[in-house]
Design an enzyme around this catalytic site. Structure first.
Site, short mmCIF file in Angstrom:
data_model
loop_
_atom_site.label_atom_id
_atom_site.label_comp_id
_atom_site.label_asym_id
_atom_site.label_seq_id
_atom_site.Cartn_x
_atom_site.Cartn_y
_atom_site.Cartn_z
N SER A 201 18.17 8.17 20.25
CA SER A 201 17.57 6.84 20.39
C SER A 201 18.63 5.75 20.30
O SER A 201 18.56 4.74 21.01
CB SER A 201 16.51 6.62 19.31
OG SER A 201 15.43 7.51 19.46
N ASN B 221 -0.52 -1.19 12.02
CA ASN B 221 0.32 0.00 12.12
C ASN B 221 -0.33 1.07 13.01
O ASN B 221 0.36 1.73 13.78
CB ASN B 221 0.59 0.57 10.73
CG ASN B 221 1.59 1.70 10.76
OD1 ASN B 221 2.75 1.50 11.11
ND2 ASN B 221 1.17 2.89 10.40
N GLU C 84 0.83 -1.19 0.00
CA GLU C 84 0.00 0.00 0.00
C GLU C 84 0.88 1.26 0.00
O GLU C 84 0.70 2.14 -0.83
CB GLU C 84 -0.92 0.00 1.23
CG GLU C 84 -1.95 1.10 1.24
CD GLU C 84 -3.01 0.94 0.16
OE1 GLU C 84 -3.76 1.91 -0.06
OE2 GLU C 84 -3.07 -0.13 -0.48
N GLU D 62 16.33 -3.12 9.12
CA GLU D 62 15.15 -3.89 9.51
C GLU D 62 13.96 -3.42 8.69
O GLU D 62 13.70 -2.21 8.58
CB GLU D 62 14.85 -3.72 10.99
CG GLU D 62 13.65 -4.55 11.45
CD GLU D 62 13.32 -4.34 12.92
OE1 GLU D 62 13.57 -5.27 13.72
OE2 GLU D 62 12.82 -3.25 13.26
N GLU E 279 0.64 2.55 20.52
CA GLU E 279 1.36 1.87 21.60
C GLU E 279 2.75 2.46 21.78
O GLU E 279 3.24 2.61 22.91
CB GLU E 279 1.44 0.38 21.30
CG GLU E 279 1.87 -0.49 22.47
CD GLU E 279 3.37 -0.73 22.52
OE1 GLU E 279 3.86 -1.28 23.53
OE2 GLU E 279 4.06 -0.38 21.53
N ASP F 164 18.40 -2.17 13.73
CA ASP F 164 17.33 -1.29 13.24
C ASP F 164 17.75 0.18 13.16
O ASP F 164 16.90 1.06 13.25
CB ASP F 164 16.10 -1.43 14.13
CG ASP F 164 16.37 -1.00 15.58
OD1 ASP F 164 17.54 -0.90 15.96
OD2 ASP F 164 15.39 -0.76 16.31
#
Length: 217
Positions: free
Chosen positions: A50, A147, A39, A138, A153, A71
Site C-alpha cells: 500500500s 466506521n 469506545e 494519523e 466504502e 498515514d
C-alpha cells in the site's frame, strides 16, 4: 528502500505505544465511574504494498516518504456519539506527549462521497536505541456508524479502484446520510442511553414506580 522492516520499526512501535495510551484514557474514565468518550481503539502500520502504491499515485520519492506520507502509522478511535469525537479531540490537544500538526473535520464538512470522520495528523517521538525519532501518524476519530460506512466504502473502493458505478455511488451517499441521521437521533436521546448503560454496567435496576393510591381504588 533496501530494508522495509528496519524503516517501519519506529512506526510499529508508535502504533503499539499509542494504542496503550489511548486505551488508558478510556480506563481512567471507567475507574472514575464515568462514561468514557472512547469506545475502542485500533491501530495498524500501512502494508508495504500500500505504501508503494501510494508513493506511485502521489509521486512521493523515497527521500520524502517520512515527510509526505502522513498515514504510515494509523490509529482509529471509535466513539458512541458525535459529541464524543470533539471531546476526544480536545483531550488529544491537551497531551504533552504528542504534537498536533493538522486537523481535518470531515464530519460537518463531509467528502463528496459521504465520508465522515475527524482526522488528526500528529508528530510523535519514539525512543529508539539510537536516540529519539519523531514520526508522523494519523488518528481518525469517528462514530461506530461512520466506521461501518467507511469500512464498506473502503472495500468497494478496492474493488472498483475509485471508479464507482453511478448508481452505487448514489446508494453509498444515501447510506452515509442515513448513518449520520442515526448518529443525530442517538445524540438526541443520549441522556436516556447513558443512564441505561450506567445501570447495566453496575448491575443496577431502576426503582419500580409505586402505584398511585388513586389508581388502586
Amino acid at each position: 528502500m533496501e530494508n522495509w522492516d528496519h524503516f517501519l520499526l519506529p512506526y510499529n512501535q508508535a502504533v503499539d505505544e499509542l494504542k496503550v495510551k489511548l486505551r488508558g484514557m478510556r480506563k481512567q474514565y471507567q475507574n472514575q465511574n464515568q462514561r468514557p468518550p472512547i469506545e475502542f481503539v485500533t491501530g495498524r502500520v500501512k502494508p508495504v504494498d500500500s505504501i508503494k502504491e501510494k508513493m506511485t499515485r502521489r509521486h512521493v520519492t523515497e527521500e520524502r516518504l517520512e515527510q509526505d506520507m502522513q498515514d504510515i502509522a494509523g490509529l482509529r478511535i471509535m466513539c458512541q456519539f458525535v459529541e464524543d469525537i470533539y471531546q476526544v479531540v480536545d483531550l488529544l490537544r491537551k497531551r504533552s506527549d504528542l504534537t498536533i500538526l493538522e486537523e481535518r473535520d470531515y464530519i460537518h464538512n463531509e467528502k463528496p462521497s459521504g465520508y465522515r470522520s475527524y482526522h488528526i495528523v500528529i508528530e510523535y517521538p519514539v525512543q529508539m536505541v539510537t536516540g529519539e525519532k519523531k514520526i508522523l501518524a494519523e488518528i481518525q476519530v469517528r462514530t461506530l456508524a461512520m466506521n461501518f460506512w467507511a469500512t464498506i466504502e473502503h472495500s468497494l473502493n478496492y474493488k472498483y479502484q475509485g471508479e464507482f458505478p453511478e448508481e452505487l455511488s448514489a446508494r453509498l451517499q444515501r447510506a452515509a446520510e442515513a448513518a449520520f441521521k442515526l448518529d443525530t437521533e442517538m445524540s438526541e436521546i443520549r441522556e436516556e442511553i447513558e443512564e441505561a448503560q450506567h445501570l447495566f454496567s453496575y448491575g443496577k435496576r431502576p426503582e419500580p414506580q409505586q402505584p398511585n393510591k388513586r389508581d388502586e381504588s
